[in-house]
Every structure is written in structure tokens, then in C-alpha cells.
Design an enzyme around this catalytic site. Structure first.
Site, mmCIF file in Angstrom:
data_model
loop_
_atom_site.group_PDB
_atom_site.id
_atom_site.type_symbol
_atom_site.label_atom_id
_atom_site.label_comp_id
_atom_site.label_asym_id
_atom_site.label_seq_id
_atom_site.Cartn_x
_atom_site.Cartn_y
_atom_site.Cartn_z
ATOM 1 N N CYS A 95 -7.129 -24.838 -40.400
ATOM 2 C CA CYS A 95 -7.057 -25.396 -39.077
ATOM 3 C C CYS A 95 -7.681 -26.768 -39.099
ATOM 4 O O CYS A 95 -7.119 -27.535 -39.799
ATOM 5 C CB CYS A 95 -7.999 -24.524 -38.126
ATOM 6 S SG CYS A 95 -7.283 -24.922 -36.397
ATOM 7 N N TYR A 96 -8.870 -26.965 -38.531
ATOM 8 C CA TYR A 96 -9.546 -28.358 -38.594
ATOM 9 C C TYR A 96 -9.325 -28.761 -39.970
ATOM 10 O O TYR A 96 -9.254 -29.785 -40.389
ATOM 11 C CB TYR A 96 -10.578 -28.356 -37.954
ATOM 12 C CG TYR A 96 -11.368 -29.748 -37.922
ATOM 13 C CD1 TYR A 96 -11.251 -30.953 -37.026
ATOM 14 C CD2 TYR A 96 -12.424 -30.313 -39.061
ATOM 15 C CE1 TYR A 96 -11.717 -32.074 -37.162
ATOM 16 C CE2 TYR A 96 -13.091 -31.170 -39.026
ATOM 17 C CZ TYR A 96 -12.475 -32.410 -38.278
ATOM 18 O OH TYR A 96 -13.062 -33.780 -38.305
ATOM 19 N N HIS B 178 -5.345 -19.302 -38.880
ATOM 20 C CA HIS B 178 -6.546 -18.478 -39.153
ATOM 21 C C HIS B 178 -6.294 -17.356 -40.219
ATOM 22 O O HIS B 178 -6.232 -16.280 -39.514
ATOM 23 C CB HIS B 178 -7.304 -18.452 -38.093
ATOM 24 C CG HIS B 178 -7.982 -19.706 -37.335
ATOM 25 N ND1 HIS B 178 -9.153 -20.203 -37.789
ATOM 26 C CD2 HIS B 178 -7.348 -20.192 -36.411
ATOM 27 C CE1 HIS B 178 -9.380 -21.294 -36.950
ATOM 28 N NE2 HIS B 178 -8.477 -21.377 -36.162
ATOM 29 N N GLY C 281 -12.692 -26.290 -36.580
ATOM 30 C CA GLY C 281 -13.814 -26.533 -35.734
ATOM 31 C C GLY C 281 -13.266 -27.214 -34.421
ATOM 32 O O GLY C 281 -11.788 -27.424 -34.377
ATOM 33 N N GLU D 205 -8.561 -15.763 -41.487
ATOM 34 C CA GLU D 205 -9.541 -14.789 -41.781
ATOM 35 C C GLU D 205 -9.577 -13.917 -40.319
ATOM 36 O O GLU D 205 -10.259 -13.065 -40.571
ATOM 37 C CB GLU D 205 -10.872 -15.686 -41.602
ATOM 38 C CG GLU D 205 -11.242 -16.525 -40.479
ATOM 39 C CD GLU D 205 -10.298 -17.791 -40.187
ATOM 40 O OE1 GLU D 205 -9.483 -18.003 -40.805
ATOM 41 O OE2 GLU D 205 -10.821 -18.691 -39.353
ATOM 42 N N ASP E 107 -28.483 -1.649 -37.053
ATOM 43 C CA ASP E 107 -29.147 -3.054 -37.658
ATOM 44 C C ASP E 107 -30.537 -2.898 -37.958
ATOM 45 O O ASP E 107 -31.058 -3.016 -39.070
ATOM 46 C CB ASP E 107 -28.823 -4.145 -36.557
ATOM 47 C CG ASP E 107 -27.486 -4.370 -36.480
ATOM 48 O OD1 ASP E 107 -26.488 -3.666 -37.150
ATOM 49 O OD2 ASP E 107 -27.014 -4.903 -35.461
ATOM 50 N N LYS F 52 -21.175 -6.239 -38.942
ATOM 51 C CA LYS F 52 -21.732 -4.930 -38.808
ATOM 52 C C LYS F 52 -21.151 -4.019 -39.793
ATOM 53 O O LYS F 52 -21.893 -3.177 -40.298
ATOM 54 C CB LYS F 52 -21.125 -4.648 -37.361
ATOM 55 C CG LYS F 52 -21.494 -3.371 -36.739
ATOM 56 C CD LYS F 52 -23.091 -3.199 -36.585
ATOM 57 C CE LYS F 52 -23.442 -2.712 -35.293
ATOM 58 N NZ LYS F 52 -24.589 -3.334 -34.783
HETATM 59 P P1 XMP Z 1 -20.266 -9.458 -27.006
HETATM 60 O O1 XMP Z 1 -20.573 -8.688 -25.685
HETATM 61 O O2 XMP Z 1 -21.062 -10.605 -27.387
HETATM 62 O O3 XMP Z 1 -20.684 -7.975 -28.175
HETATM 63 O O4 XMP Z 1 -18.661 -9.145 -27.184
HETATM 64 C C1 XMP Z 1 -20.534 -8.099 -29.544
HETATM 65 C C2 XMP Z 1 -21.265 -7.124 -30.191
HETATM 66 O O5 XMP Z 1 -22.671 -7.412 -29.978
HETATM 67 C C3 XMP Z 1 -23.464 -6.392 -29.344
HETATM 68 N N1 XMP Z 1 -24.512 -7.458 -28.473
HETATM 69 C C4 XMP Z 1 -25.693 -7.501 -28.876
HETATM 70 N N2 XMP Z 1 -26.295 -6.964 -30.057
HETATM 71 N N3 XMP Z 1 -28.310 -8.120 -29.186
HETATM 72 C C5 XMP Z 1 -27.594 -7.241 -30.016
HETATM 73 O O6 XMP Z 1 -28.363 -6.765 -30.994
HETATM 74 C C6 XMP Z 1 -27.522 -8.659 -28.083
HETATM 75 O O7 XMP Z 1 -28.100 -9.473 -27.227
HETATM 76 C C7 XMP Z 1 -26.182 -8.300 -27.796
HETATM 77 N N4 XMP Z 1 -25.210 -8.657 -26.946
HETATM 78 C C8 XMP Z 1 -24.068 -7.967 -27.585
HETATM 79 C C9 XMP Z 1 -22.568 -5.701 -28.379
HETATM 80 O O8 XMP Z 1 -22.923 -4.541 -28.090
HETATM 81 C C10 XMP Z 1 -21.328 -5.761 -29.367
HETATM 82 O O9 XMP Z 1 -21.285 -4.721 -30.516
#
Ligand code: XMP
Length: 512
Positions: free
Chosen positions: A82-83, A169, A55, A171, A227, A369
Site C-alpha cells: 500500500c503506502y 494488503h 500508512g 496481510e 492473556d 491472541k
Molecule cells: P474491539 O472492541 O476493540 O475488541 O474490536 C477487540 C478485542 O479486544 C478485546 N478488548 C479488550 N481487551 N482490554 C482488553 O484486554 C480492553 O480494554 C479491551 N477492549 C476490547 C475485545 O474483547 C476483543 O477481543
């Protein structure tokens, strides 16, 4: 139902669900709860172990989150991270101070391999550190089980009371043997046997969705990505034709994607779903005209999405629930509890306040994911869909830096198509995520003796399993060169191609 439970007590760090997910990877069911969860409730839940997260606070600051000392007397194994480790030290009489130098990043830690936590771990092992405070002195009765040149107490333990703590960390994947340490904790210290599987999640979710929805009507926001596809199939298994899937082609999809999604989920595809495709490109482009601030763009796209759904819902009539395929990284990075807001992920912070549905259902809200992919396989969804690389809700809207126009969408679609085509030919498709983005930079070039003043395309490719951290992929130079050549020759409006080397952190995967 789940006999073995490990509780993660959330003190506001960025990696809290990641801890839970690592424990679930060990086949032990794990839930995250806020640190305000009462001790009686914890006793009632009867966990096999508890993990205190990191945290952003300092334990000695007055308003910092704490937990009553009695928790250390319950006989339940506790791991502080960590915290969480500092909190354990502080509460039990140790000394926590600001470290003379902050440690950040991969750090070599010397561990005592006779500790149960470090069983089978190398004596010198690379761990991920991210701290300003440290434990200067362990509480009485504890022994130090790891050190670094900066940290006199990089880990400590009191095995008789099953209390363990690490400053680093475990994890995070940068901690090379972190998974082993967490597995040691749940198996050797907590004595778990590992009775949780993804199939239980799928069965339980289908059952609880059926109960929740009753005979109500459900609308699913289907994007064709992993998703929302998994969410749609879960719902379809639970409630069949009470479900209608709405697919919004908002003009921010990859090249040909609209037709591809329709081919799978539409009337000619393998699923028996009510499927509606809404083509509303111009409406989105009009709303986005002149807007360049990333959060503003995200909010506009999110809001317009919901408006379209509402309109479709009205046509269907009496829709009770809206389903979304939100997954955990979307939730945490939109700011949950006391973590910092990184981006308003579409489906979470990007939602308008007044949504005309009784309730929103997000069956994948707690999964990462790769866990969603596992759930997809459990559900029998074809592999080509399940292993598809992720595509963000706001689509190309956040892969076009600055203002979005139809022309820029065309450029990034064509460039991305070439990149994907060449990557497939070169057999490097198994990467975490790769795509082309359009920078807002125009620069001078020369083509056929003529001066050009055109856009620069950025190619991005990262290896990641959890999307919370990512490393730039090493794409063979010949492939990059081929992609660059084709983009410059075939995509009008581009005269420069760059390759993005940034990892996450400090970058994010998408550009906005
Ligand atoms: P970032 O850019 O945050 O992306 O490092 C991490 C993962 O999330 C996806 N991503 C999104 N997925 N709505 C979604 O459903 C969003 O607004 C969004 N923004 C980023 C990105 O493609 C990557 O897999």
C-alpha cells in the site's frame, strides 16, 4: 539466536504487526521497527527481507514519512505494501497520484502467476484494497504484475533487484490468498528456511524475564483471562514465588467468574502461586456512577485497577515490577506511532500517569491472541483455559452501553450466562467471541397483558482469528430464538433481544 529475520518498517498503518505476525506464522522471525530505523542499523541486523507497511499519508506530501533511496540498493529483498508500494514507486521514479476513485474493500485483482510473489495463486484473486492514491506508472525497469479495473499497477516488481510491491494488503485475511503471497515472499524471494517456532519465544521470554527481574518482587494483574493467565504462568516459570498474583473482582466480571478464577489459581488450584483476591465491587460502582462516555469509563476502570494494585503492592512491600497481559491489538488500537486511536484499551492508554512501580512488564506485548494461545499450550496450560474466549480488561463495563449500575451488571451477567449456556448446549462454542451486551435503549413491550418499558439486550457473535478484523457468526436461528426466549422470561428488566450483524471494521467487537 534467531538466524533468519524479516524486518517490517512501520510507516504508520493499522496492520503493521499483523504483517509481522503473518510472517511469524510462516515460521520466520519478524520484528516491526519504525521507519526512522537507520540504514546502518538495518545492515547490522542483516535481515533476509524487509517489508514496507501501509500508512495514512500521501507520498508526495512534504511531511510524509520516506526512506533513503539507498535501501533499494542493498540487495535485500523488499516488499512494499500500500503506502509502502507507493513509496517504492515514488522513490525510484514512478508516478503516484490520487486515484480517480478510491478503492476500498474486497476487490478482484488479476495477477501474473509467473511472478514469484504470485506463485500458486489464482489468476483472478480477491484482495483487500484500502487506498486513495495509486501508482499511475511504475518506475523504469519494473514490470506490472497485477491490475484491477481501477489500478493500472496493483502490483509491480523488479525481480533482478528483489523488489516487489502490492497496492493491496496481503496481510489481511480478506485477501484470500494473502498468506500464500507473504509465504512466497519470505521463502521464494528472501530464501528463508523457516527456523522460528513459538517454543523459541517461550524459552527466550522466560530467560529474559529471569534476567530482568533478578531477585525483585513482581506483582501480576491476573484477570483469569487467556492473556493474563499466560503472562502469570510465564512469570511463575521464570521466577516462582517471587511472583504474587492479584485478582481484582471489580464487579464487572461474568457470572460466577470470580469463583471460577479462584478455583484455578487459588490455593486449591494446580499452580503454586501467591494468589490474592480483592473484592471491591462497590468501590468501582461508586466511581462509575453517572459516567456514560466510553473513554471516560475505560479510564476510570483502568485507573481504579491500578490504585487497587498499588494498595496491594504496599501491603506486600517493595514491589519492583508489575506484570500485565497486554497483547498486540491492545497496543495498536490504543494508538501507536501515527495510527489513529480507536479505543484506549485497558492496560495501555487507560493507565494513569503516575504508577508506583519501578517498571511494567508486558511479556505478550508483541503477540496476537492466537499466538498467545499457542504460547499457553507450549507452557502446558490446560486447554480449557487456553481456548477460553477473550474478555476485555474493563469487563462488563464496556458491554453496558452508558452508565454502569449494579442492577445493569446483574442483567447483563444473567443474559450472558444464558447465551453461553445455550451456545454450549448447541455445540457452537468454538466461535471467535460471543457475548451479551446491554444497550442503553428501553422500549415498550407487553408481557402478561401488562405494558413493560425495559432494556434491550444485544447478542454479539463474531468469527475472528486476529481480533483486528471480524465477521458476524451465523448462529442457527433456533439457538437465537431459544436464547431470546430464556432471556426475556428469566432476566428481569429485559423485554427485547437483538442480534448484532456488524463486522469489524466498520464496527468493533465490543460495544464501547
Ligand atoms: P474491539 O472492541 O476493540 O475488541 O474490536 C477487540 C478485542 O479486544 C478485546 N478488548 C479488550 N481487551 N482490554 C482488553 O484486554 C480492553 O480494554 C479491551 N477492549 C476490547 C475485545 O474483547 C476483543 O477481543
Amino acid at each position: 539466536m534467531n538466524k533468519e529475520l524479516v524486518i517490517v518498517l512501520d510507516f504508520g498503518g493499522q496492520y503493521n504487526q499483523l504483517i509481522a505476525r503473518r510472517v511469524r506464522e510462516c515460521n520466520v522471525y519478524c520484528e516491526v521497527h519504525p521507519y526512522t530505523l537507520g540504514i546502518d542499523k538495518i545492515k547490522e541486523m542483516n535481515p533476509k527481507g524487509i517489508i514496507f507497511t501501509g500508512g495514512p499519508n500521501s507520498v508526495y506530501a512534504e511531511e510524509s514519512p520516506r526512506y533513503q533511496k539507498e535501501i533499494f540498493e542493498l540487495g535485500i529483498p523488499i516488499l512494499g505494501i500500500c503506502y509502502g508500494s507507493q513509496l517504492m514507486a515514488y522513490t525510484l521514479g514512478g508516478t503516484v497520484e490520487t486515484a480517480p476513485v478510491s478503492e476500498y474493500g474486497k476487490t478482484e485483482v488479476k495477477v501474473d502467476t509467473s511472478s514469484l510473489l504470485f506463485d500458486n495463486v489464482n489468476e483472478k484473486t480477491i484482495c483487500w484494497m484500502s487506498h486513495t492514491d495509486y501508482i499511475a506508472k511504475a518506475p523504469e525497469g519494473f514490470r506490472v504484475s497485477a491490475t484491477t479495473p481501477v489500478c493500472p499497477v496493483a502490483a509491480m516488481e523488479m525481480p533482478e533487484k528483489k523488489l516487489y510491491a502490492t497496492q493491496f494488503h496481503p496481510e489481511v485475511l480478506h485477501t484470500q490468498e494473502g498468506v500464500k503471497m507473504l509465504s512466497n515472499f519470505v521463502y521464494h524471494v528472501c530464501g528463508c528456511s523457516g527456523d522460528w517456532k513459538m517454543s523459541s519465544f517461550v524459552e527466550d521470554t522466560i530467560r529474559s524475564l529471569r534476567e530482568k527481574v533478578g531477585d525483585g518482587k513482581v506483582l501480576c494483574a491476573l484477570s483469569g483471562g487467556v492473556d493474563s493467565s499466560v503472562a502469570a504462568v510465564l512469570l511463575s516459570k521464570a521466577i516462582g514465588k517471587q511472583l504474587t498474583c492479584v485478582f481484582v473482582d471489580q464487579g464487572l466480571l461474568r457470572k460466577n467468574e470470580g469463583d471460577e478464577v479462584e478455583a484455578v489459581f487459588g490455593p486449591d488450584g494446580p499452580y503454586d502461586l501467591n494468589f490474592i483476591r480483592v473484592n471491591c465491587q462497590d468501590r468501582f460502582y461508586a466511581k462509575l456512577a453517572g459516567v456514560s462516555e466510553p473513554e471516560a469509563k475505560r479510564k476510570i476502570i483502568g485507573e481504579e485497577f491500578i490504585r487497587v494494585f498499588e494498595e496491594e503492592a504496599k501491603k506486600i512491600g517493595a514491589v519492583d515490577f508489575l506484570v500485565q497481559g497486554t497483547i498486540y491489538p491492545d497496543v495498536i488500537e490504543s494508538g501507536l506511532g501515527k495510527s489513529a486511536v480507536i479505543k484506549s484499551h485497558h492496560n495501555v492508554g487507560g493507565l494513569p500517569d503516575c504508577v508506583e512501580f519501578k517498571e511494567i512488564i508486558e511479556p505478550l506485548r508483541l503477540l496476537f491472541k492466537d499466538e498467545v494461545r499457542k504460547a499457553g499450550r507450549e507452557l502446558g496450560i490446560p486447554e480449557y483455559l487456553v481456548s477460553r474466549q477473550p474478555f476485555p480488561g474493563p469487563g462488563l463495563g464496556i458491554r453496558i452501553v452508558g452508565e454502569v449500575t449494579a442492577e445493569k451488571v446483574r442483567i447483563v451477567q444473567d443474559a450472558d450466562f444464558i447465551y453461553r449456556e445455550e451456545s454450549a448446549k448447541a455445540g457452537i462454542e468454538g466461535l471467535g467471541q460471543y457475548f451479551a451486551a446491554l444497550t442503553n435503549m428501553r422500549s415498550v413491550g407487553v408481557m402478561g397483558d401488562e405494558r413493560t418499558y425495559d432494556y434491550a439486550v444485544a447478542l454479539r457473535a463474531v468469527n475472528t482469528t486476529d481480533f483486528m478484523t471480524a465477521e458476524c457468526s451465523e448462529i442457527p436461528f433456533e439457538v437465537l430464538q431459544k436464547v431470546m426466549n430464556r432471556i426475556i422470561n428469566e432476566v428481569k428488566g429485559v423485554n427485547r433481544v437483538m442480534y448484532d450483524l456488524t463486522s469489524k471494521p466498520p464496527g468493533t467487537i465490543e460495544f464501547e
